[in-house]
Design an enzyme around this catalytic site. Structure first.
Site, PDB file in Angstrom:
ATOM      1  N   ASP A 181     -13.158  -2.858   0.806  1.00  0.00           N
ATOM      2  CA  ASP A 181     -12.845  -4.207   0.287  1.00  0.00           C
ATOM      3  C   ASP A 181     -14.007  -4.766  -0.533  1.00  0.00           C
ATOM      4  OD1 ASP A 181     -10.341  -4.455   1.497  1.00  0.00           O
ATOM      5  OD2 ASP A 181     -11.164  -5.351   3.323  1.00  0.00           O
ATOM      6  N   ARG A 205     -11.917 -22.565   9.052  1.00  0.00           N
ATOM      7  CA  ARG A 205     -11.150 -23.523   9.862  1.00  0.00           C
ATOM      8  C   ARG A 205     -11.847 -23.765  11.196  1.00  0.00           C
ATOM      9  NH1 ARG A 205      -5.243 -21.523  11.463  1.00  0.00           N
ATOM     10  NH2 ARG A 205      -6.507 -19.890  12.428  1.00  0.00           N
ATOM     11  N   THR A 206     -12.339 -22.719  11.812  1.00  0.00           N
ATOM     12  CA  THR A 206     -13.145 -22.851  13.023  1.00  0.00           C
ATOM     13  C   THR A 206     -14.605 -22.812  12.572  1.00  0.00           C
ATOM     14  OG1 THR A 206     -11.425 -21.547  14.128  1.00  0.00           O
ATOM     15  CG2 THR A 206     -13.488 -21.884  15.344  1.00  0.00           C
ATOM     16  N   ASN A 266     -11.876  -1.165   6.782  1.00  0.00           N
ATOM     17  CA  ASN A 266     -10.496  -1.145   6.280  1.00  0.00           C
ATOM     18  C   ASN A 266     -10.020   0.264   5.941  1.00  0.00           C
ATOM     19  OD1 ASN A 266     -11.917  -0.747   3.850  1.00  0.00           O
ATOM     20  ND2 ASN A 266     -10.270  -1.699   2.675  1.00  0.00           N
ATOM     21  N   GLY A 288     -12.985 -18.896   4.804  1.00  0.00           N
ATOM     22  CA  GLY A 288     -12.658 -17.919   5.834  1.00  0.00           C
ATOM     23  C   GLY A 288     -13.905 -17.260   6.387  1.00  0.00           C
ATOM     24  N   ALA A 289     -13.777 -16.764   7.624  1.00  0.00           N
ATOM     25  CA  ALA A 289     -14.895 -16.055   8.250  1.00  0.00           C
ATOM     26  C   ALA A 289     -14.369 -14.874   9.065  1.00  0.00           C
ATOM     27  CB  ALA A 289     -15.702 -17.008   9.128  1.00  0.00           C
ATOM     28  N   LYS A 295      -9.552  -5.619  11.385  1.00  0.00           N
ATOM     29  CA  LYS A 295     -10.697  -4.943  10.753  1.00  0.00           C
ATOM     30  C   LYS A 295     -11.918  -4.854  11.657  1.00  0.00           C
ATOM     31  CE  LYS A 295      -9.025  -5.729   6.135  1.00  0.00           C
ATOM     32  NZ  LYS A 295      -9.167  -6.250   4.789  1.00  0.00           N
ATOM     33  N   GLY A 300     -12.538 -10.769   9.018  1.00  0.00           N
ATOM     34  CA  GLY A 300     -13.051  -9.461   8.621  1.00  0.00           C
ATOM     35  C   GLY A 300     -13.278  -9.347   7.123  1.00  0.00           C
ATOM     36  N   SER A 337       0.813  -1.223   0.000  1.00  0.00           N
ATOM     37  CA  SER A 337       0.000   0.000   0.000  1.00  0.00           C
ATOM     38  C   SER A 337       0.848   1.274   0.000  1.00  0.00           C
ATOM     39  CB  SER A 337      -0.958   0.012   1.196  1.00  0.00           C
ATOM     40  OG  SER A 337      -1.988  -0.920   0.980  1.00  0.00           O
ATOM     41  N   THR A 372      -5.540  -3.600   7.968  1.00  0.00           N
ATOM     42  CA  THR A 372      -5.493  -4.951   7.420  1.00  0.00           C
ATOM     43  C   THR A 372      -5.440  -5.973   8.551  1.00  0.00           C
ATOM     44  OG1 THR A 372      -4.461  -6.363   5.752  1.00  0.00           O
ATOM     45  CG2 THR A 372      -2.969  -4.962   6.990  1.00  0.00           C
TER      46      THR A 372
HETATM   47  P1  NDP Z   1      -8.722 -12.052   9.817  1.00  0.00           P
HETATM   48  O1  NDP Z   1      -7.598 -12.175  10.777  1.00  0.00           O
HETATM   49  O2  NDP Z   1      -9.909 -11.223  10.200  1.00  0.00           O
HETATM   50  O3  NDP Z   1      -9.279 -13.533   9.458  1.00  0.00           O
HETATM   51  C1  NDP Z   1      -8.389 -14.557   9.144  1.00  0.00           C
HETATM   52  C2  NDP Z   1      -9.153 -15.756   8.611  1.00  0.00           C
HETATM   53  O4  NDP Z   1      -8.202 -16.698   8.095  1.00  0.00           O
HETATM   54  C3  NDP Z   1      -9.984 -16.501   9.638  1.00  0.00           C
HETATM   55  O5  NDP Z   1     -11.143 -16.993   8.994  1.00  0.00           O
HETATM   56  C4  NDP Z   1      -9.055 -17.650  10.042  1.00  0.00           C
HETATM   57  O6  NDP Z   1      -9.745 -18.792  10.502  1.00  0.00           O
HETATM   58  C5  NDP Z   1      -8.426 -17.968   8.714  1.00  0.00           C
HETATM   59  N1  NDP Z   1      -7.113 -18.658   8.795  1.00  0.00           N
HETATM   60  C6  NDP Z   1      -5.960 -18.165   9.261  1.00  0.00           C
HETATM   61  N2  NDP Z   1      -4.969 -19.083   9.126  1.00  0.00           N
HETATM   62  C7  NDP Z   1      -5.544 -20.182   8.543  1.00  0.00           C
HETATM   63  C8  NDP Z   1      -5.054 -21.464   8.158  1.00  0.00           C
HETATM   64  N3  NDP Z   1      -3.774 -21.811   8.320  1.00  0.00           N
HETATM   65  N4  NDP Z   1      -5.921 -22.337   7.595  1.00  0.00           N
HETATM   66  C9  NDP Z   1      -7.222 -22.003   7.418  1.00  0.00           C
HETATM   67  N5  NDP Z   1      -7.737 -20.808   7.773  1.00  0.00           N
HETATM   68  C10 NDP Z   1      -6.909 -19.904   8.341  1.00  0.00           C
HETATM   69  O7  NDP Z   1      -8.049 -11.541   8.444  1.00  0.00           O
HETATM   70  P2  NDP Z   1      -8.702 -10.695   7.266  1.00  0.00           P
HETATM   71  O8  NDP Z   1     -10.019 -11.261   6.948  1.00  0.00           O
HETATM   72  O9  NDP Z   1      -8.603  -9.253   7.550  1.00  0.00           O
HETATM   73  O10 NDP Z   1      -7.666 -10.969   6.048  1.00  0.00           O
HETATM   74  C11 NDP Z   1      -7.580 -12.230   5.425  1.00  0.00           C
HETATM   75  C12 NDP Z   1      -6.580 -12.144   4.259  1.00  0.00           C
HETATM   76  O11 NDP Z   1      -7.100 -11.323   3.219  1.00  0.00           O
HETATM   77  C13 NDP Z   1      -5.217 -11.550   4.622  1.00  0.00           C
HETATM   78  O12 NDP Z   1      -4.228 -12.360   4.027  1.00  0.00           O
HETATM   79  C14 NDP Z   1      -5.245 -10.168   3.963  1.00  0.00           C
HETATM   80  O13 NDP Z   1      -3.955  -9.726   3.602  1.00  0.00           O
HETATM   81  C15 NDP Z   1      -6.083 -10.464   2.723  1.00  0.00           C
HETATM   82  N6  NDP Z   1      -6.729  -9.279   2.122  1.00  0.00           N
HETATM   83  C16 NDP Z   1      -6.204  -8.720   0.976  1.00  0.00           C
HETATM   84  C17 NDP Z   1      -6.809  -7.630   0.383  1.00  0.00           C
HETATM   85  C18 NDP Z   1      -6.205  -7.019  -0.821  1.00  0.00           C
HETATM   86  O14 NDP Z   1      -6.282  -5.799  -0.959  1.00  0.00           O
HETATM   87  N7  NDP Z   1      -5.674  -7.781  -1.739  1.00  0.00           N
HETATM   88  C19 NDP Z   1      -8.034  -7.030   0.934  1.00  0.00           C
HETATM   89  C20 NDP Z   1      -8.532  -7.728   2.095  1.00  0.00           C
HETATM   90  C21 NDP Z   1      -7.887  -8.776   2.662  1.00  0.00           C
HETATM   91  P3  NDP Z   1     -10.097 -19.022  12.082  1.00  0.00           P
HETATM   92  O15 NDP Z   1     -11.398 -18.302  12.308  1.00  0.00           O
HETATM   93  O16 NDP Z   1     -10.201 -20.489  12.211  1.00  0.00           O
HETATM   94  O17 NDP Z   1      -8.951 -18.429  12.867  1.00  0.00           O
END
Ligand code: NDP
Length: 276
Positions: free
Chosen positions: A116, A163-164, A103, A139-140, A82, A142, A33, A78
């Protein structure tokens, strides 16, 4: 004169320099960014500065107070903050408030937005993936909450895996998503679009997906960008699935934040060139 890259960061939040805008997160060193926004300011002759700031979980409120005190005008947020930033805000727009995912912050009145979701939907139009395409969201967190809600509102039938598993079920229930089902295994059968909105790729971890089950023409979309190794996209490609990373999403959400803050049209091409 060129821009000093040293000011791009990342800086620990207590050592943040005086600047105008920043992205906060943990981890944060991967973020492109700063280079994207600084290239946009330079192209438009604006004397503004964007940097990146490392903020560990649990320190968001203190860090935002500190950055506001330093005169920051806007903050991008990020992983994993969020949702946590909402506690600091005075108010946020209706969509961000519903999905509990912000964001983009305007610091003057502590107002939060989500760019986003509209940015993600714009990238789908560019990929020619119309409403009605059966979609699996992984994923679940932000970003997933924002993206899944936008998809559901625009008429994409959804399966959501996390995952959860309880968090995927809660997401569907609390957000009252239409035509959406939480599933306990990341089953890609029948999905025309598979969105990885987890942070697994950021941590270099793989997801338990059987790519042999992909239907012809399916698209694998990782919202993460720039990872040297991305097993989600690599395995999808090997399985004959079209693989798309999150670089266009980065540019689109950044352009929306730029326009919101700076009140000028964002130079998309310049921003795109800066992050490639
Ligand atoms: P959060 O921390 O809010 O959520 C993370 C999620 O990833 C949860 O659902 C978590 O599951 C899951 N997770 C983490 N590690 C693993 C794993 N090893 N296996 C399976 N599931 C996993 O993060 P955000 O939602 O804010 O961001 C998610 C991704 O999106 C980041 O990599 C971010 O950089 C990217 N992103 C990129 C954007 C862009 O501009 N290109 C815009 C928005 C996001 P659990 O609930 O089980 O912990």
């Amino acid at each position: 004169m060129g821009i000093s890259k040293e000011l791009d960061g990342p800086f620990p939040w207590r050592e943040a320099p005086v600047a105008d805008y920043a992205v906060i997160g943990d981890p944060i060193s991967h973020s492109r960014s700063p280079q994207m926004h600084n290239a946009a300011y330079q192209a438009l002759g604006l004397t503004l500065r964007y940097t990146s700031v490392h903020v560990p979980r649990g320190e968001v409120t203190e860090a935002l107070d500190h950055l506001k005190g330093l005169g920051y005008k806007g903050i991008n947020v990020t992983v994993p903050h969020k949702e946590e930033v909402i506690d600091w805000l005075g108010d946020c727009d209706a969509f961000a408030s519903r999905v509990r995912s912000v964001n983009t912050i305007r610091m003057a009145d502590k107002f939060g937005f989500n760019t986003d979701a509209p940015a993600f939907m714009e990238t789908l139009r560019l990929l020619n993936l119309p409403p009605g395409t059966p979609t699996l969201v992984l994923g679940a967190g932000g970003s997933s909450r924002a993206i899944a809600t936008a998809l559901s509102e625009d008429g994409y039938p959804l399966h959501i895996w996390n995952r959860t598993p309880g968090k995927a079920r809660a997401l569907v229930k609390e957000l009252d998503l239409e035509d959406a089902l939480a599933i306990d295994t990341p089953d890609i059968r029948g999905a025309g679009l598979i969105v990885n909105a987890t942070s697994a790729s950021l941590a270099g971890e793989r997801l338990p997906i059987n790519w042999d089950d992909a239907i012809p023409g399916a698209v694998a979309y990782d919202v993460m960008y720039g990872a040297a190794l991305n097993s989600f996209l690599d395995e999808a490609s090997l399985g004959g699935v079209r693989a798309v990373d999150g670089l266009a999403l980065l540019v689109m959400q950044g352009a929306l934040a730029f326009e919101f803050w700076v009140k000028k049209n964002a130079p998309h091409e310049v921003m795109w060139e800066a992050v490639r």
